[in-house]
Design an enzyme around this catalytic site. Structure first.
Site, mmCIF file in Angstrom:
data_model
loop_
_atom_site.group_PDB
_atom_site.id
_atom_site.type_symbol
_atom_site.label_atom_id
_atom_site.label_comp_id
_atom_site.label_asym_id
_atom_site.label_seq_id
_atom_site.Cartn_x
_atom_site.Cartn_y
_atom_site.Cartn_z
ATOM 1 N N ARG A 148 0.868 -1.190 0.000
ATOM 2 C CA ARG A 148 0.000 0.000 0.000
ATOM 3 C C ARG A 148 0.894 1.225 0.000
ATOM 4 N NH1 ARG A 148 -1.371 4.055 2.562
ATOM 5 N NH2 ARG A 148 0.012 3.498 4.286
ATOM 6 N N GLU A 237 7.123 0.213 6.593
ATOM 7 C CA GLU A 237 6.612 1.322 5.789
ATOM 8 C C GLU A 237 5.708 0.825 4.667
ATOM 9 O OE1 GLU A 237 5.897 5.134 4.785
ATOM 10 O OE2 GLU A 237 7.295 4.627 6.392
#
Length: 550
Positions: A148, A237
Site C-alpha cells: 500500500r 513502511e
C-alpha cells in the site's frame, strides 16, 4: 567514517568516498586517481553551484528526482549537501509528492541497485543473504512489501522508492549518518496485473501469498535482523492496513520496531492537533473527532490521540468515545459485522449511515481527519456542514500525493469562509481571502520519524514506544511561534528542519533514558549529545590516512 582500502577507480566508484572534482593534488597522487578526474580542485560550494545550474535546466520534478538520485549514486556527500542546503525546496523532490510518480515508474527509471531486495523465494536463507550487505553495523532498516504505497495501492517492487526516500530523510532532516541506513524490499509478489505484465517490472511475477505465508516470511526476516544487525531498528513502511497493524502488534514488545504509517502519521497529526487546540483555547480531550478512512493510518492516529487524551485525565473508554470513523461502507457503528478487531473500539451505538454529511450532522465533530486516499472527498457540502457546527472547525486533509488530498487549502478556507484550521498531507501555497493570509501547514511525517530515528541511533534504544511519538509530537508543536500560529500554521517552517529535529530528538532521547531503554550512558546535555551524532555533508579530510593506513 569512510570505508577503507579503496584506491584508484574503486575509490571513485564508492559514492561515500568520492569527492569528484574536490580531491586535492596530494590526494590524487597518493590515491592513484591522477588523470581519472579533471585536473582541478574545486570547493564543495562550487560543486553545489554546478548542481544547481544543472537542476535549473530540468523541466519537471521527476527529472530533478532522477538527477538527484544519480548524484547520490556517484557522490553521496554532495547529494546531501544539496538537499540540506534548501530542504523546503528539495524535500518535495526527493520525497513526497514527487516520490509517488517516481514509484509508479520505478522499473522504467531504474539505474542501479540501492538497498536490498529480499524475495520470499529465498525463505530459509534470509540470514545468509543479509550478510551480503557490506556495512556490518546497520542501525535502521526501512522495509516495505509494496502492498500500500502512499495512496497508490499495491505496486509491488515499484514501492522500493519509498524505503530509499524515507531513509534519505533520516539524514537530510535529522542528520542520521547514511552509512547506517539500509532500504529493503520484501518481495512477496503483487496483485497488480499491470505490473505483472510489464516487461520492465523488477519484482516477482506472482500474486501475493496467504497471510500465514507472508507473516512466516516476515518472522524469518525480523529474527535475521536481530542476529545479523543486533543494534538495528526496523521501520515498517507502506504495508497494507491490516498487515501494518497486525505486524506492529506482533513485534513491538519483543524487537526494536515501529511502523511509520501507524505511529509516525499519528505523531505528526497529534502535533497539529496540539496547536489547533492552542488556537481554539481548548484541549485535545475537548475535541470530537470524525475520521474519513479507518485503515492503519486512521487507527494508529486514533490510538495515539486517545493516549494523549488519557494523559489529560480521560479514561481510555471516554477517549475512544470521542473518536468516530467512516469508511467505504459508512459510519463505523455497533451493528457493523465487517470490521477488523482493531476497528471495533471505534464502532459506537449509532444508526447506520453511508452519508458522510449526515454523519457530520449527527456526530457533530469539531475535527475532520481525512485518511481516505481518495481526492476531493471533503466536498463543499462537507466543509459547510462542519463549519455550521463549529466556530473554528479543524480540517486535516492528510491523503497524498496531491491529487489524493480530501480538499485543497483554498477550498477549505473558502468554503468555511475563513473559519477552518487546516493542514494537509502535502504542501499547499498560502491562501489570500478577505484581506487575510492563511498559511496551510503540511502534516508530513518527516517532522517526526527522522527525529525518532536520531534519538534511537544516539541512545541505542532497545525498543520504540508510543510515548516516544507523543513526546516528539509535543516537541514539534512547541516549535511553532505564536505569530505563525496566528496565521493558521500548525507546523514549523521546513527551512529549519534540521534544528527542529535536533531539538525534538533531544526530548525523545530524554524519554528513552527515563524509560530505561537506552544502551549508552546518559549525558549531562542532551541537545549537545544529539549534535555530536549529527552527520555533516562535508568531505573527509582524513581520506589519505584512512585509505593508505589500511
Amino acid at each position: 567514517m569512510p570505508r577503507l582500502q579503496k584506491h584508484g577507480i574503486d575509490l571513485l566508484q564508492d559514492s561515500a568516498l568520492n569527492k569528484s572534482t574536490a580531491f586535492t593534488e596530494t590526494e590524487k597522487r597518493l590515491l592513484g586517481i591522477v588523470g581519472l578526474v579533471p585536473d582541478v580542485t574545486e570547493t564543495e560550494d562550487l560543486q553545489l553551484q554546478r548542481v544547481m545550474l544543472q537542476l535549473g535546466k530540468k523541466n519537471t520534478d521527476l527529472d530533478r528526482y532522477i538527477y538527484l538520485i544519480s548524484l547520490l549514486d556517484h557522490n553521496e556527500t554532495l547529494f546531501y549537501r544539496t538537499v540540506m542546503s534548501d530542504p523546503a525546496r528539495f524535500l518535495p523532490i526527493v520525497y513526497d509528492p514527487t516520490i509517488g510518480e517516481a514509484c509508479l515508474k520505478f522499473g522504467h527509471i531504474y539505474r542501479q541497485p540501492r538497498g536490498m531486495y529480499l524475495s520470499i523465494a529465498r525463505r530459509g536463507k534470509v540470514k545468509e543473504i543479509m550478510k551480503n550487505w557490506p556495512e556490518k553495523d546497520v542501525r535502521f532498516i526501512c522495509v516495505t512489501d509494496g502492498g500500500r504505497i502512499l495512496g497508490l495501492g499495491d505496486i509491488g517492487a515499484n514501492g522500493m522508492g519509498i524505503p530509499i526516500g524515507k531513509l534519505q530523510l533520516y539524514t537530510a532532516c535529522a542528520g542520521v549518518p547514511p552509512r547506517f541506513l539500509l532500504p529493503m524490499y520484501l518481495d512477496a509478489g503483487t496483485n497488480n496485473e499491470q505490473y505483472l505484465h510489464d516487461p520492465l517490472y523488477l519484482g516477482l511475477r506472482k500474486t501475493r501469498p496467504s497471510t500465514e505465508d507472508l507473516y512466516s516470511f516476515v518472522d524469518e526476516f525480523v529474527e535475521a535482523v536481530r542476529e545479523v544487525f543486533p543494534k538495528c531498528c526496523i521501520h515498517f513502511e507502506d504495508w497494507t492496513g491490516v498487515d501494518a497493524v497486525h505486524l506492529l502488534e506482533r513485534y513491538r514488545d519483543k524487537y526494536c520496531v515501529y511502523n511509520d504509517d501507524v505511529q509516525g502519521t499519528a505523531g505528526i497529526v497529534l502535533a497539529g492537533m496540539i496547536n489547533a487546540a492552542k488556537m481554539k483555547g481548548s484541549r485535545l480531550s475537548d475535541e470530537n473527532y470524525l475520521f474519513l478512512g479507518a485503515g492503519s493510518a486512521g487507527i494508529g492516529l486514533a490510538g495515539l490521540l486517545c493516549s494523549a487524551m488519557v494523559s489529560e485525565g480521560l479514561s481510555l473508554e471516554e477517549a475512544q468515545s470521542r473518536v468516530h470513523m467512516f469508511d467505504v461502507n459508512g459510519l463505523l457503528e455497533s451493528t457493523r459485522t465487517d470490521l477488523f478487531d482493531f476497528q471495533k473500539v471505534y464502532a459506537h451505538k449509532h444508526a447506520p449511515t453511508r452519508d458522510f454529511v449526515a454523519a457530520i450532522e449527527s456526530v457533530r465533530p469539531t475535527t475532520l481527519i481525512g485518511v481516505s486516499t481518495v481526492g476531493g472527498t471533503f466536498t463543499e457540502k462537507v466543509v459547510e456542514a462542519v463549519s455550521r457546527i463549529n466556530e473554528r472547525p479543524v480540517i486535516l486533509a492528510l491523503s497524498n500525493p496531491t491529487e489524493h488530498a480530501e480538499c485543497t487549502a483554498e477550498q477549505a478556507y473558502t468554503w468555511s469562509q475563513g473559519k477552518a484550521i487546516y493542514a494537509a498531507g502535502v504542501q499547499f501555497p498560502p491562501v489570500h481571502l478577505n484581506g487575510q493570509t492563511f498559511l496551510p501547514g503540511q502534516a508530513n511525517n518527516f517532522y517526526i520519524f527522522p527525529a525518532i530515528g536520531m534519538a534511537v541511533y544516539a541512545t541505542q534504544a532497545s525498543r520504540v514506544t508510543d510515548e516516544m511519538f507523543i513526546e516528539a509530537a509535543r516537541a514539534v508543536a512547541d516549535q511553532v511561534p505564536a505569530n505563525l500560529l496566528n496565521q493558521g500554521l500548525l507546523y514549523p517552517m521546513q527551512s529549519g528542519i534540521l534544528e527542529i529535529e535536533i531539538q525534538t530528538a533531544a526530548r525523545v532521547a530524554s524519554l528513552v533514558f527515563d524509560s530505561g531503554l537506552a544502551r549508552v550512558k546518559r549525558p549531562k546535555d542532551l541537545v549537545a549529545f544529539i549534535r555530536e551524532h549529527v552527520y555533516q555533508p562535508e568531505y573527509s579530510t582524513e581520506l589519505i590516512a584512512e585509505t593508505t593506513a589500511a
